[in-house]
Design a protein around this motif. Sequence first.
Motif, PDB file in Angstrom:
ATOM      1  N   SER A   2       0.569  -0.866  -0.250  1.00 14.26           N
ATOM      2  CA  SER A   2       0.015   0.405  -0.125  1.00 14.26           C
ATOM      3  C   SER A   2       1.299   1.342   0.305  1.00 14.26           C
ATOM      4  O   SER A   2       2.099   1.278   0.123  1.00 14.26           O
ATOM      5  CB  SER A   2      -0.749   0.575   1.014  1.00 14.26           C
ATOM      6  N   THR A  11      -5.397   5.850   0.291  1.00 14.37           N
ATOM      7  CA  THR A  11      -4.698   4.505  -0.019  1.00 14.37           C
ATOM      8  C   THR A  11      -4.986   3.846  -1.388  1.00 14.37           C
ATOM      9  O   THR A  11      -6.078   3.271  -1.288  1.00 14.37           O
ATOM     10  CB  THR A  11      -4.153   3.390   1.759  1.00 14.37           C
ATOM     11  N   VAL A  13      -4.204  -0.298  -2.928  1.00 16.46           N
ATOM     12  CA  VAL A  13      -3.692  -0.992  -1.963  1.00 16.46           C
ATOM     13  C   VAL A  13      -3.799  -2.169  -3.421  1.00 16.46           C
ATOM     14  O   VAL A  13      -4.947  -1.863  -4.294  1.00 16.46           O
ATOM     15  CB  VAL A  13      -4.921  -1.959  -1.009  1.00 16.46           C
TER      16      VAL A  13
END
Length: 115
Positions: A2, A11, A13
């Motif tokens: 991430s 974020t 990922v």
Amino acid sequence: MSFWDLEMQRTSVRAGEASDRADAMAQVIAAGRDLACRDDGSVVNRSAHIRIGTELAVVTGFDSPRLDDENLRCRIEAAIAAKQQHARTMEQRVSVELPPTAGAHTPQLDPEAGE
């Protein structure tokens, strides 16, 4: 794997499955290179949080075209080893600092002896 994108406040990922460590490492490197930079070439974040099995680490360098896959693999392995060493050190430090367990013999002071 991430990356925290401060500019976008999100974020990114990427997860995967691998049959062995070499395959997992190849997937982490490919995902890291893909997620480290935006389509315009700007850097999302210089640090990536990675996990291979139960091993965790923070690694830099995915945004650098000068680093080859072998160099990134070495960085990942070194970061994992450093995190594991830190965890062992903290575990040892905590075990030394803990008070005696219940039932352990602790000498009692005699108030009449002036202690």
